[in-house]
Write a protein that holds these residues in place. Structure first.
Motif, short mmCIF file in Angstrom:
data_model
loop_
_atom_site.label_atom_id
_atom_site.label_comp_id
_atom_site.label_asym_id
_atom_site.label_seq_id
_atom_site.Cartn_x
_atom_site.Cartn_y
_atom_site.Cartn_z
N GLU A 12 67.82 101.38 58.86
CA GLU A 12 68.18 102.01 57.44
C GLU A 12 69.19 103.15 57.91
N ARG A 13 68.67 104.05 58.73
CA ARG A 13 69.21 105.24 59.10
C ARG A 13 70.75 105.03 59.61
N LEU A 14 70.56 104.05 60.46
CA LEU A 14 72.08 103.80 60.98
C LEU A 14 72.89 103.03 59.83
N ILE B 43 73.24 95.27 63.14
CA ILE B 43 72.03 95.96 63.50
C ILE B 43 70.77 94.63 63.51
N VAL B 44 70.14 94.41 64.42
CA VAL B 44 69.04 93.47 64.37
C VAL B 44 67.65 93.98 64.58
N PRO B 45 66.99 94.30 63.77
CA PRO B 45 65.61 94.97 64.15
C PRO B 45 64.63 93.91 64.02
N MET B 46 64.18 93.68 65.31
CA MET B 46 63.24 92.54 65.53
C MET B 46 62.52 92.63 66.98
N THR C 86 59.94 106.96 69.71
CA THR C 86 60.03 107.20 68.05
C THR C 86 58.91 108.16 67.88
N GLY C 87 57.94 108.40 68.84
CA GLY C 87 56.90 109.41 68.46
C GLY C 87 57.35 110.80 68.80
N LEU C 88 58.50 110.75 69.57
CA LEU C 88 59.13 112.10 69.90
C LEU C 88 60.32 112.76 69.08
N HIS C 89 60.85 111.61 68.49
CA HIS C 89 61.99 112.00 67.86
C HIS C 89 62.10 111.30 66.33
N THR C 90 63.03 111.93 65.51
CA THR C 90 62.98 111.71 64.19
C THR C 90 63.90 110.40 64.12
N ALA C 91 63.83 109.53 62.78
CA ALA C 91 64.70 108.60 62.83
C ALA C 91 66.10 108.85 62.78
N ALA D 252 69.00 107.57 65.38
CA ALA D 252 70.09 107.12 64.87
C ALA D 252 71.31 107.65 65.60
N ASP D 253 71.58 109.06 65.47
CA ASP D 253 72.50 109.97 65.99
C ASP D 253 72.68 109.26 67.45
N THR D 254 71.54 109.16 68.31
CA THR D 254 71.61 108.97 69.57
C THR D 254 72.27 107.46 69.60
N ILE D 255 71.83 106.57 69.07
CA ILE D 255 72.66 104.96 69.16
C ILE D 255 73.97 105.20 68.69
#
Length: 185
Positions: free
Chosen positions: A18-20, A77-80, A160-165, A169-172
């Motif tokens: 969703e963020r992406l 984007i494929v979240p699975m 995902t425990g160390l960084h926010t969504a 998203a910015d990294t990706i």
């Protein structure tokens, strides 16, 4: 480019997808879970209870991605969650063998944080169904966390425990940009 967001149930794949999309509305979002819901209504369930164990789900997922690509050039984007090596090869390897560029991202997370997230999530408005989903997801934690070591070459990892969504998203998006530019000269 197909961006496959992989990782344990509850690691944040849907939120990250969703963020992406918020950052780049041209991205297409394809959730193979929707095919899983359809398959569950059409044919008998797998013995395991996991629709991923049904060859028809994997085949329909691959076919749907091929059809989407045939008609649309945008990134998908494929979240699975996909943790079995043979299924990874069948789906992600199959995409690559068909000539698709795939950015495979595996979301990592501390076990305690993951279990807490799953406990707090509401997946269904029906309380009984929500408990069933929660229990099933909790039963998959060890299998999904240990799959990190089984990921294919080229997989990128994000915690995902160390960084926010938003940071993830910015990294990706940075990775996507770098992959489009190609190797530095």
């Amino acid at each position: 480019m197909i961006v496959w967001l992989n990782g344990p149930f509850g690691a944040g794949k849907t939120t990250l997808a969703e963020r992406l999309r918020e950052r780049n509305p041209d991205l297409l979002l394809f959730d193979p879970e929707e095919i899983g819901f359809l398959v569950r209504k059409l044919i008998p369930a797998a013995e395991s209870g996991d629709y991923q164990d049904l060859p028809v789900w994997r085949g329909l997922t691959a076919t749907a991605l091929a059809e989407i690509r045939k008609h649309y050039s945008q990134d998908i984007i494929v979240p699975m969650t996909l943790v079995r090596p043979d299924y990874l090869d069948e789906l992600i390897g199959g995409l690559i063998r068909r000539g698709e560029d795939v950015l495979h991202v595996f979301l990592t997370i501390d076990e305690r944080v993951l279990r807490d997230r799953i406990e707090r999530q509401t997946m269904s408005p029906d309380r009984r169904r929500n408990e069933q989903i929660r229990d099933w997801r909790l039963a998959q934690v060890d299998r999904c966390l240990s799959a990190r070591d089984l990921m294919p070459d080229g997989t990128r990892f994000l915690d995902t425990g160390l960084h926010t969504a938003d940071v993830l998203a910015d990294t990706i998006l940075e990775w996507l940009g770098a992959l489009r530019r190609g190797p530095s000269r």
